[in-house]
Motif scaffolding. Structure first.
Motif, PDB file in Angstrom:
ATOM      1  N   GLY A  75      42.514  27.902  35.024  1.00 29.85           N
ATOM      2  CA  GLY A  75      43.269  27.305  36.117  1.00 29.85           C
ATOM      3  C   GLY A  75      43.929  28.297  37.048  1.00 29.85           C
ATOM      4  O   GLY A  75      44.643  27.913  37.963  1.00 29.85           O
ATOM      5  N   GLY A  76      43.689  29.564  36.838  1.00 34.56           N
ATOM      6  CA  GLY A  76      44.257  30.578  37.716  1.00 34.56           C
ATOM      7  C   GLY A  76      43.238  31.035  38.741  1.00 34.56           C
ATOM      8  O   GLY A  76      42.100  30.576  38.746  1.00 34.56           O
ATOM      9  N   PRO A  77      43.653  31.960  39.582  1.00 34.18           N
ATOM     10  CA  PRO A  77      42.714  32.511  40.563  1.00 34.18           C
ATOM     11  C   PRO A  77      41.690  33.414  39.869  1.00 34.18           C
ATOM     12  O   PRO A  77      41.895  33.816  38.716  1.00 34.18           O
ATOM     13  N   PRO A  78      40.588  33.730  40.551  1.00 44.04           N
ATOM     14  CA  PRO A  78      39.628  34.683  39.969  1.00 44.04           C
ATOM     15  C   PRO A  78      40.348  35.979  39.586  1.00 44.04           C
ATOM     16  O   PRO A  78      41.317  36.370  40.226  1.00 44.04           O
ATOM     17  N   LEU A  79      39.866  36.619  38.554  1.00 46.96           N
ATOM     18  CA  LEU A  79      40.493  37.842  38.055  1.00 46.96           C
ATOM     19  C   LEU A  79      39.603  39.030  38.403  1.00 46.96           C
ATOM     20  O   LEU A  79      38.457  39.099  37.966  1.00 46.96           O
ATOM     21  N   SER A  80      40.149  39.953  39.175  1.00 44.03           N
ATOM     22  CA  SER A  80      39.384  41.151  39.561  1.00 44.03           C
ATOM     23  C   SER A  80      39.265  42.096  38.369  1.00 44.03           C
ATOM     24  O   SER A  80      40.012  42.002  37.393  1.00 44.03           O
ATOM     25  N   ALA A 108      37.495  29.821  21.639  1.00 38.73           N
ATOM     26  CA  ALA A 108      36.908  30.861  22.482  1.00 38.73           C
ATOM     27  C   ALA A 108      37.848  31.171  23.644  1.00 38.73           C
ATOM     28  O   ALA A 108      38.688  30.347  24.018  1.00 38.73           O
ATOM     29  N   MET A 109      37.699  32.357  24.215  1.00 40.91           N
ATOM     30  CA  MET A 109      38.474  32.740  25.391  1.00 40.91           C
ATOM     31  C   MET A 109      37.829  32.115  26.614  1.00 40.91           C
ATOM     32  O   MET A 109      36.663  32.379  26.915  1.00 40.91           O
ATOM     33  N   PRO A 110      38.564  31.243  27.328  1.00 45.46           N
ATOM     34  CA  PRO A 110      37.976  30.648  28.533  1.00 45.46           C
ATOM     35  C   PRO A 110      37.904  31.663  29.669  1.00 45.46           C
ATOM     36  O   PRO A 110      38.704  32.602  29.729  1.00 45.46           O
ATOM     37  N   ALA A 111      36.955  31.456  30.550  1.00 42.28           N
ATOM     38  CA  ALA A 111      36.849  32.300  31.740  1.00 42.28           C
ATOM     39  C   ALA A 111      38.071  32.075  32.626  1.00 42.28           C
ATOM     40  O   ALA A 111      38.748  31.047  32.526  1.00 42.28           O
ATOM     41  N   ALA A 112      38.348  33.030  33.500  1.00 45.07           N
ATOM     42  CA  ALA A 112      39.512  32.937  34.383  1.00 45.07           C
ATOM     43  C   ALA A 112      39.521  31.614  35.147  1.00 45.07           C
ATOM     44  O   ALA A 112      40.561  30.960  35.258  1.00 45.07           O
ATOM     45  N   ALA A 113      38.379  31.195  35.651  1.00 45.58           N
ATOM     46  CA  ALA A 113      38.304  29.947  36.423  1.00 45.58           C
ATOM     47  C   ALA A 113      38.668  28.735  35.558  1.00 45.58           C
ATOM     48  O   ALA A 113      39.276  27.786  36.047  1.00 45.58           O
TER      49      ALA A 113
END
Length: 113
Positions: A94-99, A86-91
């Motif tokens: 390990g990166g910053p939140p994605l706008s 599955a595609m993990p959420a931005a959080a």
């Protein structure tokens, strides 16, 4: 027109078309790709842990509303559409939140492949 002139004109037209197509392609958002760790799972042109950007573009480029679905999936994660991963959420990546704007930029770049 002489055959040589026609050939020259056709060559120039082809060159202009190639330049125009390259100019229309979305520029690579390198900083976003790095921040979101996209290349941990994806590559541009061959499957790795996830589908390549070219595979994603081929599947979704002409699908209505696909861009908004992909943007949502980039930001919040989502079910696997290829294999079991599955595609993990931005959080979770390990990166910053994605706008929304940055997700749009990334998706437009991927769909330009």
């Amino acid at each position: 027109m002489q055959p040589l002139q026609l050939s020259l004109h056709a060559s120039i037209a082809g060159l202009l078309l190639c330049i125009t197509m390259q100019a229309l392609a979305a520029p690579e958002p390198a900083a976003l790709i790095d921040q979101q760790h996209c290349m941990f799972c994806h590559t541009v042109d061959s499957p790795f842990l996830a589908p390549s950007f070219q595979q994603i573009a081929e599947r979704y480029r002409n699908v209505p509303n696909a861009a908004s679905m992909l943007e949502h999936k980039l930001r919040l994660g989502g079910p696997a559409h290829w294999g079991d991963m599955a595609m993990p959420a931005a959080a979770e990546r390990g990166g910053p939140p994605l706008s929304r704007e940055d997700a749009h930029t990334l998706v437009q770049w991927v769909l330009s492949h």
